[in-house]
Design an enzyme around this catalytic site. Structure first.
Site, PDB file in Angstrom:
ATOM      1  N   GLU A  14     -31.518 -43.165  17.234  1.00 45.20           N
ATOM      2  CA  GLU A  14     -31.294 -44.618  17.264  1.00 45.20           C
ATOM      3  C   GLU A  14     -32.626 -45.356  17.406  1.00 45.20           C
ATOM      4  O   GLU A  14     -32.748 -46.282  18.202  1.00 45.20           O
ATOM      5  CB  GLU A  14     -30.384 -44.999  18.438  1.00 45.20           C
ATOM      6  CG  GLU A  14     -29.074 -44.241  18.475  1.00 45.20           C
ATOM      7  CD  GLU A  14     -28.145 -44.648  19.613  1.00 45.20           C
ATOM      8  OE1 GLU A  14     -28.394 -45.684  20.262  1.00 45.20           O
ATOM      9  OE2 GLU A  14     -27.182 -43.907  19.862  1.00 45.20           O
ATOM     10  N   GLU A  20     -24.509 -40.361  26.052  1.00 41.26           N
ATOM     11  CA  GLU A  20     -25.178 -40.839  27.272  1.00 41.26           C
ATOM     12  C   GLU A  20     -24.645 -40.246  28.573  1.00 41.26           C
ATOM     13  O   GLU A  20     -24.392 -40.944  29.547  1.00 41.26           O
ATOM     14  CB  GLU A  20     -25.153 -42.376  27.307  1.00 41.26           C
ATOM     15  CG  GLU A  20     -25.889 -42.953  26.106  1.00 41.26           C
ATOM     16  CD  GLU A  20     -25.839 -44.476  25.985  1.00 41.26           C
ATOM     17  OE1 GLU A  20     -25.134 -45.127  26.776  1.00 41.26           O
ATOM     18  OE2 GLU A  20     -26.529 -45.000  25.097  1.00 41.26           O
TER      19      GLU A  20
END
Ligand SMILES: *[C@@H]1O[C@H](CO)[C@@H](O)[C@H](O)[C@H]1NC(C)=O
Ligand SMILES: *[C@@H]1O[C@H](CO)[C@@H](O)[C@H](O)[C@H]1NC(C)=O
Ligand SMILES: *[C@@H]1O[C@H](CO)[C@@H](O)[C@H](O)[C@H]1NC(C)=O
Ligand SMILES: *[C@@H]1O[C@H](CO)[C@@H](O)[C@H](O)[C@H]1NC(C)=O
Length: 744
Positions: free
Chosen positions: A623, A522
């Protein structure tokens, strides 16, 4: 990952004080309303508990029964009221919990939680968060949640905790009972829906500003000169559509960021239906820097994101987004907002229309055949084919694919693998895995120097025993809130050493074990390491990881890249970010698109994949999860994502972020807590089934049998008059026709 708070509508949390009636027989909590004083209860962590019939000069009285308890003299957040429930909690049964609580001694609202502590037979401890809510000293609040214990619990204690030291926790009642099965959802009725038909009035402004109103005291007018072409993401969904007419709304005198053109659409929306949002937008001046432009839905008092872009110059930008409303609102308006006060805003061709997902699926099926299947020529030898004509006819070949080798994986966690039903579904239906938290630095080294690789080792062991490949998630995580406190507190030099140690420790230990690593999770949403160690640190992490273990593909991994709703993570920003890393020498080998998505729309997702695909690196959904309280809608969402992924040539694999209720995002599960496969699960299995190729027919006079199929494992059965032969063979990935020699 972080689930955005954008589509709050989808995630309702019950915190009302509507008291649920309980059959006390089912309640595994003893003396649950303190009718028997403080028997069975105690203070957790040495705090004191007291019994009351009222407090605060009679202002606090029980909501239920005649008494309540308080936990007082608390010195830790986790101090509170507890009951030992050892022997009363059965593994693999889902329990629902309700607690009636409030706080005392502080006027500041505070988080109150119900937690279960479990100790397994092997001594392993686990804390299961069950429910939490903001409590105040004004009213009782009811917390609700569910939990499931996967393994055998030798000891179990349930407790109420949370507020800061000094604040008392009041507990009026605690109920823990076997959870009732929710009634199944019914499929939404989309019979009369006009797919691809815009629900806004006068989008093209041929009727001047009729239907539009300014939100707030800004000024709307119309002008000419906007693009005549449809925004690309809308083209597929709208089908044949006349070109736009070049008229746009000009918004001036904007004194607040939220000001812009608006329409009321309450009566035009259908519940549970997914709408695509499309528009061209532009700003009047860039003097104040990049500007956010957002199509927003005001759903009663909530803001729902219908798509956004960042405008950095004075050209037209496409907005492509989506939304869905699942609970009947009393008022919905759509408006365009975002630029700073004083910046003029232009909006052209804003359209909102329901998407025909089924029509797109047909198109994707065709694409999938092209993109994923391979021509196969089986050269069969070892049987007589030169006999008489009758014999030839009877040499029938049956080809059945038993496994598709395309990577479809899931997130697993240490506690879930104690549940043999979970493991059974996992090993049957997935060929890849990723660990939820067990490889993260905060898990493997929560205290400095205190390494715990046990959980990861055990997970890895299960995977390798079952031939399941594993992604390593993640070496570092750039978001500051995901960095454990000892790391946060290091000075620059010590942090640099700790980073180096983490790399050495992890990548040496697991050399050759993980097929991928998410190196620094991220980076579009955080910059903990970069802020402290400088811009080179990110490339350093990639380079060092590669030196220590050259075999895994090193990924970037980020969220909201594919949904058109987050200007921090647009495909364009992700591309620039990756190129930036590569320019610094980082061996980036794959692009992780997390895929925590709400109300996905195929063309929007596909547009993002197309853009990312220009880098020539494999893209993985790392994910993936979707969420809807309606299982049919959830199944549709999941099908949208899986079909888009499998039909897209740049996508190399798809990982689900779990599949089992309570061990993944709310309203996202495929299998409920006690193992029943729901509508979303059935859809998933049906797709897996569709993605197996079968063929049958006679062997031709060259001794060949040709078919087109997905890569994977096959069995071939050849039935001659006299004998039946069975063999297995595999089809690898590749574009050219594959010849396979079958020796019977
Ligand atoms: C504008 O849209 C209306 C339907 O809302 C249509 O009847 C009209 O032809 C359109 N005008 C132009 C110039 O595209
Ligand atoms: C609105 O903005 C225009 C220029 O964009 C200006 O001429 C006008 O005075 C403004 N009106 C108000 C009410 O502020
Ligand atoms: C899919 O392919 C079939 C056969 O080639 C064709 O008839 C059909 O029109 C295609 N459908 C779509 C939606 O592309
Ligand atoms: C939408 O889904 C919810 C959740 O399953 C359901 O309660 C509701 O009846 C549905 N509404 C419509 C109009 O389909």
């Amino acid at each position: 990952m972080i689930i955005s708070c954008i589509n709050v509508l989808n995630k309702q949390e019950e915190t009302s004080t509507r008291v649920i009636s309980v059959d006390e027989e089912e309640n595994i909590i003893q003396n649950s309303t303190f009718e028997d004083g403080l028997n069975n209860w105690s203070g957790r962590g040495g705090c004191k508990i007291l019994l009351h019939d009222s407090m605060g000069d009679g202002k606090v009285v029980p909501l239920i029964g005649k008494a309540f308890a308080s936990a007082t003299e608390r010195t830790q957040n986790w101090n509170g009221i507890q009951q030992d429930v050892s022997g009363r909690v059965q593994r693999k049964l889902a329990y629902e919990v309700t607690a009636v609580v409030r706080i005392f001694g502080s006027t500041t609202p505070s988080d109150v939680r119900v937690t279960l502590w479990v100790q397994g037979q092997n001594g392993r401890e686990q804390y299961i968060g069950i429910a939490n809510a903001q409590a105040t000293d004004k009213d009782w609040v009811q917390l609700q949640g569910k939990f499931l214990v996967n393994g055998v619990a030798a000891k179990a204690v349930i407790y109420v905790e949370g507020p800061p030291p000094g604040t008392d926790i009041l507990l009026n009642r605690l109920v823990v009972k076997h959870a009732e099965k929710l009634p199944p959802s019914s499929p939404p009725d989309f019979q009369d829906v006009l797919f691809g038909v815009n629900i806004l009035q006068n989008s093209n402004l041929s009727d001047n500003l009729n239907g539009w109103f300014p939100l707030g005291p800004c000024t709307l007018s119309t002008a000419n000169g906007s693009p005549l072409i449809l925004p690309p993401m809308a083209r597929d969904s709208l089908g044949t559509h006349e070109p736009l007419n070049g008229r746009y709304i000009l918004v001036t005198n904007r004194s607040q960021t939220w000001m812009g053109p608006a329409q009321t659409i309450t009566d035009k929306l259908k519940l549970n239906l997914t709408y695509q949002v499309s528009a061209w937008v532009r700003i009047g001046s860039v003097k104040t820097g990049p500007q956010n432009i957002n199509v927003a839905l005001g759903v009663d008092s909530q803001w729902v994101n219908g798509g956004q872009v960042e405008a950095v110059d004075e050209r037209w930008y496409e907005i492509g987004g989506s939304f869905r409303i699942e609970n009947q609102p009393s008022r919905v308006i759509v408006y365009v907002q975002g630029p700073s006060a004083g910046v003029d805003l232009m909006v052209a061709g804003l359209q909102i229309f329901p998407v025909d997902r089924k029509a797109r699926f047909k198109h994707l099926r065709n694409l999938t055949d092209k993109v994923r299947k391979r021509d196969v020529i089986l050269k069969i030898s070892g049987i007589d084919t030169h006999n008489c004509f009758e014999d030839m006819i009877s040499n029938v070949v049956k080809v059945r694919q038993s496994k598709n080798s395309f990577p479809i994986g899931t997130c697993i966690s240490r506690s879930t693998i104690d549940n043999e039903d979970f493991v059974d579904f996992f090993v049957k239906n997935f060929n890849w895995a990723v660990f939820g938290n067990e490889l993260k630095w905060y898990w493997t080294e929560s205290q400095q120097g205190n390494l715990n690789y046990n959980d990861a080792d055990e997970l890895l062991d299960l995977c390798s025993k079952n031939g399941i490949q594993v992604r390593g998630h993640c070496i570092f995580w750039e978001v500051p809130s995901a960095v454990q406190s000892w790391v946060q507190n290091l000075n620059k030099n010590d942090l640099m050493n700790a980073v180096q140690n983490r790399l050495n420790s992890l990548l040496t230990r697991y050399k050759g074990k993980f097929r991928h690593y998410d190196v620094n999770n991220e980076m579009l949403h955080g910059s903990f390491y970069q802020d402290r160690l400088g811009k080179d640190i990110r490339a350093f992490m990639f380079k060092t990881a590669h030196q220590l273990d050259p075999s895994p593909i090193l990924f970037v991994n980020d969220y909201h890249v594919e949904d058109g709703a987050d200007i921090r993570a647009t495909p364009e920003k992700y591309i620039n970010h990756i190129i930036g890393l590569q320019e610094q020498g980082a061996p980036v080998g794959g692009i992780g698109v997390q895929g925590h998505i709400d109300n996905p729309v195929g063309p929007v997702v596909c547009a993002a994949l197309d853009k990312l695909g220009t880098l020539g690196l494999p893209i993985w959904f790392t994910e993936l999860d979707v969420s809807s309280s309606n299982e049919f809608v959830r199944a549709d969402d999941l099908e949208v994502m899986l079909r888009e992924a499998y039909a897209h040539p740049a996508v190399g694999g798809v990982m689900l972020w779990g599949f089992w209720e309570l061990f993944m995002r709310n309203n996202g599960h495929l299998v409920d807590a006690e193992g029943e496969v729901n509508e979303a699960g059935k859809r998933f299995l049906a797709l897996k089934h569709e993605w197996l190729s079968h063929a049958r027919g006679p062997i031709d006079d060259q001794g060949e049998f040709k078919f087109r199929g997905f890569p994977g494992t096959y069995t071939i059965e050849v039935d001659t008059m006299t004998k039946k032969f069975t063999k297995t063979f595999t089809v690898d990935n590749g574009d050219s026709p594959l010849e396979v020699a079958i020796e019977l």
